[in-house]
Scaffold this motif. Structure first.
Motif, PDB file in Angstrom:
ATOM      1  N   PRO A 407       0.853  -1.186   0.000  1.00 46.51           N
ATOM      2  CA  PRO A 407       0.000   0.000   0.000  1.00 46.51           C
ATOM      3  C   PRO A 407       0.891   1.238   0.000  1.00 46.51           C
ATOM      4  CG  PRO A 407      -0.594  -1.518   1.783  1.00 46.51           C
ATOM      5  CD  PRO A 407       0.689  -2.007   1.206  1.00 46.51           C
ATOM      6  N   GLU A 408       0.451   2.298  -0.648  1.00 52.58           N
ATOM      7  CA  GLU A 408       1.280   3.494  -0.741  1.00 52.58           C
ATOM      8  C   GLU A 408       1.618   4.049   0.646  1.00 52.58           C
ATOM      9  OE1 GLU A 408       1.653   7.629  -3.300  1.00 52.58           O
ATOM     10  OE2 GLU A 408      -0.292   6.627  -3.160  1.00 52.58           O
ATOM     11  N   ALA A 409       0.693   3.929   1.579  1.00 53.31           N
ATOM     12  CA  ALA A 409       0.953   4.450   2.932  1.00 53.31           C
ATOM     13  C   ALA A 409       2.164   3.778   3.568  1.00 53.31           C
ATOM     14  CB  ALA A 409      -0.284   4.250   3.810  1.00 53.31           C
ATOM     15  N   ALA A 410       2.415   2.499   3.230  1.00 49.66           N
ATOM     16  CA  ALA A 410       3.537   1.777   3.822  1.00 49.66           C
ATOM     17  C   ALA A 410       4.875   2.344   3.381  1.00 49.66           C
ATOM     18  CB  ALA A 410       3.451   0.297   3.477  1.00 49.66           C
ATOM     19  N   VAL A 411       4.871   3.137   2.306  1.00 43.78           N
ATOM     20  CA  VAL A 411       6.102   3.762   1.821  1.00 43.78           C
ATOM     21  C   VAL A 411       6.381   5.057   2.581  1.00 43.78           C
ATOM     22  CG1 VAL A 411       7.323   4.500  -0.272  1.00 43.78           C
ATOM     23  CG2 VAL A 411       5.590   2.720  -0.414  1.00 43.78           C
ATOM     24  N   GLY A 412       5.419   5.484   3.413  1.00 41.11           N
ATOM     25  CA  GLY A 412       5.598   6.684   4.220  1.00 41.11           C
ATOM     26  C   GLY A 412       6.398   6.405   5.477  1.00 41.11           C
ATOM     27  N   TYR A 413       6.240   7.252   6.467  1.00 42.06           N
ATOM     28  CA  TYR A 413       7.015   7.150   7.714  1.00 42.06           C
ATOM     29  C   TYR A 413       6.243   6.357   8.760  1.00 42.06           C
ATOM     30  CZ  TYR A 413       9.150   8.546  12.145  1.00 42.06           C
ATOM     31  OH  TYR A 413       9.724   8.541  13.392  1.00 42.06           O
ATOM     32  N   HIS A 414       6.989   5.518   9.514  1.00 46.93           N
ATOM     33  CA  HIS A 414       6.422   4.663  10.551  1.00 46.93           C
ATOM     34  C   HIS A 414       7.012   5.036  11.910  1.00 46.93           C
ATOM     35  CE1 HIS A 414       4.965   1.479   7.610  1.00 46.93           C
ATOM     36  NE2 HIS A 414       5.803   2.183   6.873  1.00 46.93           N
ATOM     37  N   ILE A 604      -4.796 -10.527   3.450  1.00 42.72           N
ATOM     38  CA  ILE A 604      -5.497 -10.478   2.152  1.00 42.72           C
ATOM     39  C   ILE A 604      -6.888 -11.095   2.282  1.00 42.72           C
ATOM     40  CG2 ILE A 604      -5.476 -11.344  -0.218  1.00 42.72           C
ATOM     41  CD1 ILE A 604      -2.385 -11.227  -0.064  1.00 42.72           C
ATOM     42  N   GLN A 605      -6.970 -12.239   2.945  1.00 42.11           N
ATOM     43  CA  GLN A 605      -8.244 -12.940   3.063  1.00 42.11           C
ATOM     44  C   GLN A 605      -9.285 -12.139   3.834  1.00 42.11           C
ATOM     45  OE1 GLN A 605      -6.581 -17.562   3.081  1.00 42.11           O
ATOM     46  NE2 GLN A 605      -7.780 -16.798   4.800  1.00 42.11           N
ATOM     47  N   ARG A 606      -8.863 -11.413   4.872  1.00 39.41           N
ATOM     48  CA  ARG A 606      -9.836 -10.723   5.712  1.00 39.41           C
ATOM     49  C   ARG A 606     -10.595  -9.662   4.919  1.00 39.41           C
ATOM     50  NH1 ARG A 606      -6.175  -6.500   9.449  1.00 39.41           N
ATOM     51  NH2 ARG A 606      -5.714  -5.107   7.722  1.00 39.41           N
ATOM     52  N   SER A 607     -10.000  -9.189   3.803  1.00 40.00           N
ATOM     53  CA  SER A 607     -10.672  -8.187   2.975  1.00 40.00           C
ATOM     54  C   SER A 607     -11.334  -8.809   1.752  1.00 40.00           C
ATOM     55  CB  SER A 607      -9.654  -7.134   2.517  1.00 40.00           C
ATOM     56  OG  SER A 607      -8.748  -7.686   1.569  1.00 40.00           O
ATOM     57  N   GLY A 608     -11.390 -10.131   1.736  1.00 38.03           N
ATOM     58  CA  GLY A 608     -11.965 -10.786   0.568  1.00 38.03           C
ATOM     59  C   GLY A 608     -11.072 -10.685  -0.657  1.00 38.03           C
ATOM     60  N   GLY A 609      -9.774 -10.542  -0.426  1.00 41.46           N
ATOM     61  CA  GLY A 609      -8.832 -10.481  -1.533  1.00 41.46           C
ATOM     62  C   GLY A 609      -8.723  -9.117  -2.183  1.00 41.46           C
ATOM     63  N   VAL A 610      -9.294  -8.099  -1.565  1.00 43.48           N
ATOM     64  CA  VAL A 610      -9.326  -6.767  -2.178  1.00 43.48           C
ATOM     65  C   VAL A 610      -8.105  -5.934  -1.801  1.00 43.48           C
ATOM     66  CG1 VAL A 610     -10.584  -4.573  -2.253  1.00 43.48           C
ATOM     67  CG2 VAL A 610     -11.836  -6.747  -2.326  1.00 43.48           C
ATOM     68  N   GLY A 865      -3.796   3.232  -4.509  1.00 42.60           N
ATOM     69  CA  GLY A 865      -2.879   3.227  -3.387  1.00 42.60           C
ATOM     70  C   GLY A 865      -3.046   2.113  -2.388  1.00 42.60           C
ATOM     71  N   HIS A 866      -4.053   1.243  -2.546  1.00 40.38           N
ATOM     72  CA  HIS A 866      -4.233   0.247  -1.483  1.00 40.38           C
ATOM     73  C   HIS A 866      -4.870  -1.063  -1.915  1.00 40.38           C
ATOM     74  CE1 HIS A 866      -8.606   1.199  -0.972  1.00 40.38           C
ATOM     75  NE2 HIS A 866      -8.213   2.380  -1.417  1.00 40.38           N
ATOM     76  N   THR A 867      -5.532  -1.163  -3.068  1.00 46.18           N
ATOM     77  CA  THR A 867      -6.179  -2.413  -3.467  1.00 46.18           C
ATOM     78  C   THR A 867      -5.354  -3.131  -4.542  1.00 46.18           C
ATOM     79  OG1 THR A 867      -7.486  -1.625  -5.351  1.00 46.18           O
ATOM     80  CG2 THR A 867      -8.397  -1.255  -3.131  1.00 46.18           C
ATOM     81  N   PHE A 868      -5.829  -4.326  -4.892  1.00 46.22           N
ATOM     82  CA  PHE A 868      -5.225  -5.084  -5.990  1.00 46.22           C
ATOM     83  C   PHE A 868      -5.834  -4.711  -7.342  1.00 46.22           C
ATOM     84  CE2 PHE A 868      -4.149  -7.973  -2.456  1.00 46.22           C
ATOM     85  CZ  PHE A 868      -2.824  -8.248  -2.761  1.00 46.22           C
ATOM     86  N   ASN A 869      -6.599  -3.626  -7.397  1.00 42.00           N
ATOM     87  CA  ASN A 869      -7.255  -3.272  -8.649  1.00 42.00           C
ATOM     88  C   ASN A 869      -6.269  -2.909  -9.748  1.00 42.00           C
ATOM     89  OD1 ASN A 869      -9.675  -3.741  -7.397  1.00 42.00           O
ATOM     90  ND2 ASN A 869     -10.228  -1.588  -7.156  1.00 42.00           N
ATOM     91  N   GLU A 871      -4.085  -4.749 -10.749  1.00 37.90           N
ATOM     92  CA  GLU A 871      -3.959  -5.964 -11.550  1.00 37.90           C
ATOM     93  C   GLU A 871      -5.039  -6.040 -12.627  1.00 37.90           C
ATOM     94  OE1 GLU A 871      -4.024  -9.100  -8.684  1.00 37.90           O
ATOM     95  OE2 GLU A 871      -1.904  -8.858  -8.152  1.00 37.90           O
ATOM     96  N   LYS A 872      -6.111  -5.247 -12.448  1.00 39.02           N
ATOM     97  CA  LYS A 872      -7.171  -5.156 -13.455  1.00 39.02           C
ATOM     98  C   LYS A 872      -6.959  -3.950 -14.364  1.00 39.02           C
ATOM     99  CE  LYS A 872     -10.373  -6.866  -9.901  1.00 39.02           C
ATOM    100  NZ  LYS A 872     -11.569  -6.513  -9.088  1.00 39.02           N
ATOM    101  N   LYS A 873      -5.746  -3.447 -14.369  1.00 37.73           N
ATOM    102  CA  LYS A 873      -5.361  -2.287 -15.189  1.00 37.73           C
ATOM    103  C   LYS A 873      -6.068  -1.008 -14.759  1.00 37.73           C
ATOM    104  CE  LYS A 873      -3.825  -4.844 -19.250  1.00 37.73           C
ATOM    105  NZ  LYS A 873      -3.871  -4.961 -20.725  1.00 37.73           N
ATOM    106  N   GLU A 874      -6.398  -0.937 -13.491  1.00 39.62           N
ATOM    107  CA  GLU A 874      -6.991   0.299 -12.970  1.00 39.62           C
ATOM    108  C   GLU A 874      -5.874   1.170 -12.397  1.00 39.62           C
ATOM    109  OE1 GLU A 874     -10.343  -0.239 -10.424  1.00 39.62           O
ATOM    110  OE2 GLU A 874     -11.284  -1.736 -11.729  1.00 39.62           O
ATOM    111  N   PHE A 875      -5.155   1.807 -13.294  1.00 39.64           N
ATOM    112  CA  PHE A 875      -4.078   2.707 -12.890  1.00 39.64           C
ATOM    113  C   PHE A 875      -3.778   3.657 -14.036  1.00 39.64           C
ATOM    114  CE2 PHE A 875      -2.021  -1.181 -14.531  1.00 39.64           C
ATOM    115  CZ  PHE A 875      -1.237  -0.651 -15.546  1.00 39.64           C
ATOM    116  N   ILE A 876      -3.043   4.692 -13.704  1.00 37.53           N
ATOM    117  CA  ILE A 876      -2.521   5.637 -14.700  1.00 37.53           C
ATOM    118  C   ILE A 876      -1.021   5.419 -14.786  1.00 37.53           C
ATOM    119  CG2 ILE A 876      -2.042   8.079 -15.148  1.00 37.53           C
ATOM    120  CD1 ILE A 876      -4.730   8.669 -13.736  1.00 37.53           C
ATOM    121  N   HIS A 877      -0.536   5.243 -16.002  1.00 35.43           N
ATOM    122  CA  HIS A 877       0.909   5.103 -16.203  1.00 35.43           C
ATOM    123  C   HIS A 877       1.267   5.958 -17.417  1.00 35.43           C
ATOM    124  CE1 HIS A 877       4.621   2.230 -16.499  1.00 35.43           C
ATOM    125  NE2 HIS A 877       4.920   3.407 -15.993  1.00 35.43           N
TER     126      HIS A 877
END
Length: 961
Positions: A407-414, A604-610, A865-869, A871-877
């Motif tokens: 997830p994009e947030a994981a690239v931030g500060y912890h 992954i499973q707890r979100s239904g794979g989303v 920034g957070h789902t597996f979408n 993989e369905k080509k839901e992105f801007i490149h």
């Protein structure tokens, strides 16, 4: 309260204290006691194997047994000393990889072969026979120019390209394969020996009837009898440590006897080798002739010693070899305790024998020899032939997979500490970041948040309403990580323990009972994560209705998963513990890999794979990159530990694990304010950015060191957040290609010897060069800027510097030397908010750094920034490029359905000329004039508020006067 409950409560309270005392005793009061960990001489199989002398190989290839069936060569090898036969298998894999497997031809029982690490059975390509004579065979590896030569006596294998030897196997004759056998003093051995003796007598009688001289001849063979007597004598000499051995107070039984394997590799023309993490050592691996080999054996090492080949928390048995002409790699797929010896030699020693008469060699050519020694299993090695660094990364990724896309947030500060005391403490720290205008994304809870170290629980007094706490963070678009360790408190009132025990999921001891050891809860059991059904059950425990109090913004941290056993040998599990049909010794280095795998599966499973998971692990193996992040373990607040974090993370990136970082500030001890500031400045430019501290250290939230230091730390963290678009883009590429994010300079400049041993600076992707300040009281650093025909721009001052030079940079406490490569375009976000999620729709600024040819290229990647979408080509490149005084944005994902509200608020062009006017042309054909400023002294052109949407096509034309 009943006496029983009181007693239980006291035990719960005292167990951590007792454990801390035990660990401190084991570790020498927060400093590593090397006496608690084995040297090679104290590891029986390592000592045994290392005593073998080069040039005395007993193995020869039986060419008459060779079979070549399309994509597979098989050939028997025989040990002339003991007549044991081995089976060699050789494969040519797709992507310029050669696989060599060696196993016993007829073992007493199956030997362990590592499962689950390869992402699939590697696809093969045809092999063809080129020539054969009494000395060996020559095979084509896909082309006439690339060949493998198998020499028969002694056995050796050479991989060649043209007239060049790329790599030789067993050229020093150090192949060793200890065959499985029965112990002489066992009943089974005596029965088997008696039967064999009777059968031999029957054969002798039968033989004497056919040939009256037969029995006499056999009896009269003194050479045979002497050889047998010598073999028995030699076996008696090495009996110690073969069937059992003792280290300190621990005894290691070996019911299957000696089973070690070894093989040497020669690398002509190579002086630099890298990889085989995890070690606190330089990037370039050192020769080990005068000391211990590098050890790969996952161990819990408190405050580890630096510049030492001792084993640490993870083990990735992958080595890269590099010179100015070629990069190759060796992947030794074995999960048992492994030692790696490295020595220097000369190329002339690899060139001999009739089959190699046409090979040119020079005694002056440098050479590195590497020997791998593992306690058990089989030889299964993948030879990655490059030829470029990026080819080797792709080859390894094709075998074990790529870095997970976080997830994009994981690239931030912890922000982490052992431990935030209670919910009020968490709320206070969270508010402190807002009060001091410092962004962060995750706050972490260590073991004290649980109910008596019972994982998947919360302390009922200190964390009574965890959902309320998590909701408070969610309202600010922030998240939490809670620790979930794999040692399970033995407590009949603990649901997790009861379930694991009732399902027989615990690892067993050698006698068949549940294995128990001491860890943070006191007496603990260890789930057998090597079982798929156990991993499935563990994953199910992260469901919201199982992990009470958890929410979608709670993520996981797997610590102590080497596994750590405080009262075990070397602070880990006994090797004779049992996982089904296998001993723990066979798979020790896989345990942490499986723990992280199961935990990621649960998130992954707890979100239904989303939703994408985020899981940090301390122990790891080859392939762990598929499941999350790692960190460098229990470091210390010392300048040398800050320095070593760079080569440690660079080494991990070279073997696929890009998501790496070190505890900012140091876990043990207390940093000076200067060290803390410098560590934040360094950590802000490493892939995993987390501050962490030991329970006994003073608090060190960023605002506790005075307003000036708070401002310095704030600035370092804010630099991280402005660069999140670039960081996130690098993670996307690492996920797609296997290329490292934080990389040594030689990866991008493979022909420049000046880069080969550098490990105090690094690249992020191709385009950002970072040279952190890691010396106390430094007033300047010297950075090497690579590239003979390149230029580099200081990202703070925009000053331009030529490549291929050592640049002295004066520094103050505010300085973080970072340079952008001329010829690159880097997107940033200048509006830093309290978390990355708050910045999702914010506008971008493009930094266009022109090269001497006045061109530049870059990319922009955006998704949710957070789902597996994605993989369905839901992105801007988008591809961004500047040429002929025009900056353009072109769609690289035409099938995408994703859109964004983000836009471009500024374009800054470095190395520019002043234009007469600037025209923006959008995809719909509309044109407009853009306002601009030009700084003639620095040749910097700034275009203000161009306003185009980040997901659309556009052109910006500079019209020069």
């Amino acid at each position: 309260m009943s006496q029983r409950l009181v007693a239980t409560h006291l035990v719960d309270m005292m167990a951590p204290v007792l454990v801390l005392w035990l660990v401190m005793s084991l570790s020498g009061t927060w400093a590593v006691d090397k006496g608690n960990f084995k040297t090679c001489d104290q590891s029986a199989f390592c000592k045994r194997q290392r005593a073998l002398k080069p040039g005395e190989s007993p193995y020869r290839a039986l060419l008459e047994t060779m079979e070549l069936t399309g994509t597979r060569l098989t050939l028997q090898l025989i040990n002339d000393n003991n007549k044991v036969r081995l089976l060699l298998e050789l494969y040519r894999l797709q992507g310029n990889i050669t696989r060599v497997k060696i196993n016993e031809l007829k073992p007493l029982k199956p030997r362990y072969e590592v499962p689950d690490v390869l992402i699939r059975e590697p696809p093969t390509e045809p092999l063809s026979l080129l020539s054969q004579d009494e000395n060996g065979v020559v095979l084509s590896l896909g082309s006439e120019s690339q060949r493998v030569i198998v020499s028969a006596r002694p056995f050796r294998l050479d991989i060649m390209e043209g007239r060049e030897v790329l790599m030789s196997l067993n050229s020093r004759g150090l192949l060793a394969f200890e065959h499985l056998r029965m112990r002489k003093d066992t009943f089974s051995y005596k029965v088997t020996s008696t039967v064999a003796s009777v059968w031999d007598n029957i054969k002798r009688v039968f033989s004497s009837q056919v040939d009256p001289e037969g029995e006499k001849k056999e009896e009269a063979d003194p050479a045979s009898q002497a050889e047998k007597a010598k073999e028995e004598e030699e076996e008696e000499k090495v009996e110690a440590g073969m069937w059992e051995e003792t280290f300190k107070s621990h005894s290691d039984s070996k019911p299957n006897g000696p089973s070690a394997i070894s093989l040497d590799f020669s690398l002509p023309g190579v002086e630099h080798v890298y990889g085989i993490p995890e070690h606190a050592d330089t990037l370039r691996l050192k020769t080990t002739e005068n000391g211990d080999p590098y050890r790969l054996y996952n161990l819990d090492v408190f405050q580890y010693e630096l510049y030492n080949p001792m084993a640490l928390y993870g083990a990735v048995p992958v080595m890269l070899a590099h010179n100015a002409q070629r990069t190759t790699g060796i992947f030794w797929l074995n999960a048992a305790e492994t030692w790696v010896d490295i020595s220097s030699n000369t190329a002339g020693k690899t060139v001999f024998g009739k089959m190699l008469d046409y090979v040119q060699g020079s005694s002056e050519t440098p050479q590195t020899d590497v020997r791998w020694i593992s306690e058990s299993g089989i030889i299964d090695v993948f030879i990655m032939l490059g030829p470029t660094p990026k080819d080797v990364f792709s080859q390894y990724a094709s075998l074990t997979g790529t870095q997970s896309f976080p997830p994009e947030a994981a690239v931030g500060y912890h922000q982490c500490r052992w431990n935030y005391n209670d919910q009020e403490d968490v709320t206070s720290v969270d508010a402190g970041f807002d009060e001091h205008d410092i962004p962060y994304d995750y706050i972490w809870l260590d073991i004290e948040h649980t109910d008596g170290k019972r994982y998947f629980t919360w302390d009922p007094h200190k964390f009574a309403t965890p959902k309320e706490m998590l909701q408070g963070l969610m309202d600010k678009k922030r998240k939490m990580v809670a620790i979930v360790d794999p040692h399970i408190k033995v407590d009949s009132n603990y649901k997790i323990h009861n379930e694991i025990r009732n399902r027989a999921f615990y690892i067993k001891n050698k006698d068949g009972g549940d294995y128990e050891g001491w860890c943070w809860p006191g007496s603990a059991g260890y789930p057998d994560f090597t079982r798929a059904d156990m991993r499935d059950w563990w994953a199910s425990m992260f469901a919201y209705d199982q992990y009470e109090g958890s929410m979608e913004n709670l993520y996981a941290w797997n610590d102590m998963n080497e596994p750590s056993v405080f009262n075990g040998p070397e602070v880990t599990m006994h090797k004779d513990a049992v996982h089904g049909a296998w001993e723990h010794r066979d798979m020790h280095n896989l345990y942490g890999f499986y723990v992280q795998m199961a935990t990621a599966q649960g998130l992954i499973q707890r979100s239904g794979g989303v939703e994408r998971p985020f899981v940090l692990t301390r122990a790891f193996f080859a392939g762990s990159q598929r499941y999350g992040a790692v960190w460098t373990g229990d470091n210390a607040a010392e300048w040398e530990h800050l320095k070593i974090s760079i080569p440690m993370c660079l080494s991990l990136g070279l073997v696929g694990i890009s998501f790496c970082g070190a505890d900012v500030g140091g876990f043990f001890k207390s940093p000076s304010t200067e060290l803390l500031v410098r560590w934040y400045q360094t950590g802000a430019y490493q892939p995993f950015f987390r501050a962490h501290a030991h329970l006994d250290t003073p608090r060190r939230e960023p605002w506790l060191f005075g307003p000036e230091n708070t401002a310095l730390i704030r600035e370092a963290v804010r630099q991280r957040y402005t660069l999140l678009p670039y960081w996130y883009q690098q993670f996307y590429h690492a996920h797609r290609t296997g290329q490292p994010i934080m990389r040594p300079l030689w990866v991008e400049y493979p022909q420049d010897p000046a880069t080969f041993a550098l490990d105090d600076e690094f690249l992020i992707g191709r385009d950002l060069l970072v040279h952190p300040v890691t010396e106390e009281g430094a007033r300047g650093v010297t950075a090497y800027l690579p590239g003979k025909d390149e230029v580099w721009f200081d990202v703070h001052t925009f000053q331009k510097h030529n490549g291929a030079q050592n640049l002295y940079i004066p520094v103050t406490i505010r300085s973080i030397p970072v340079f952008q490569r001329g010829g690159s375009i880097i997107p940033r976000k200048s509006r830093v908010r309290r978390s990355s999620s708050c910045m999702m729709q914010d506008p971008y600024t493009l930094y266009v750094a022109l090269n001497p040819q006045r061109t530049a290229t870059g990319e922009l990647y955006i998704d949710d920034g957070h789902t597996f979408n994605y993989e369905k080509k839901e992105f801007i490149h988008r591809k961004l490029f500047f040429a002929n005084n025009m900056l353009s944005s072109v769609n690289l994902a035409p099938d995408s359905q994703f859109s964004t509200q983000s836009w471009f608020e500024r374009i800054i062009i470095l190395g520019a000329s002043k234009p007469g006017k600037v025209t923006l042309k959008t995809a719909d054909g509309q044109e407009s004039q853009l306002e601009f400023d030009f700084d003639a002294s620095m040749s910097v052109l700034t275009l203000r508020k161009p306003g185009m949407n980040a997901g659309l096509d556009w052109n910006v034309m500079l019209q020069l006067p």
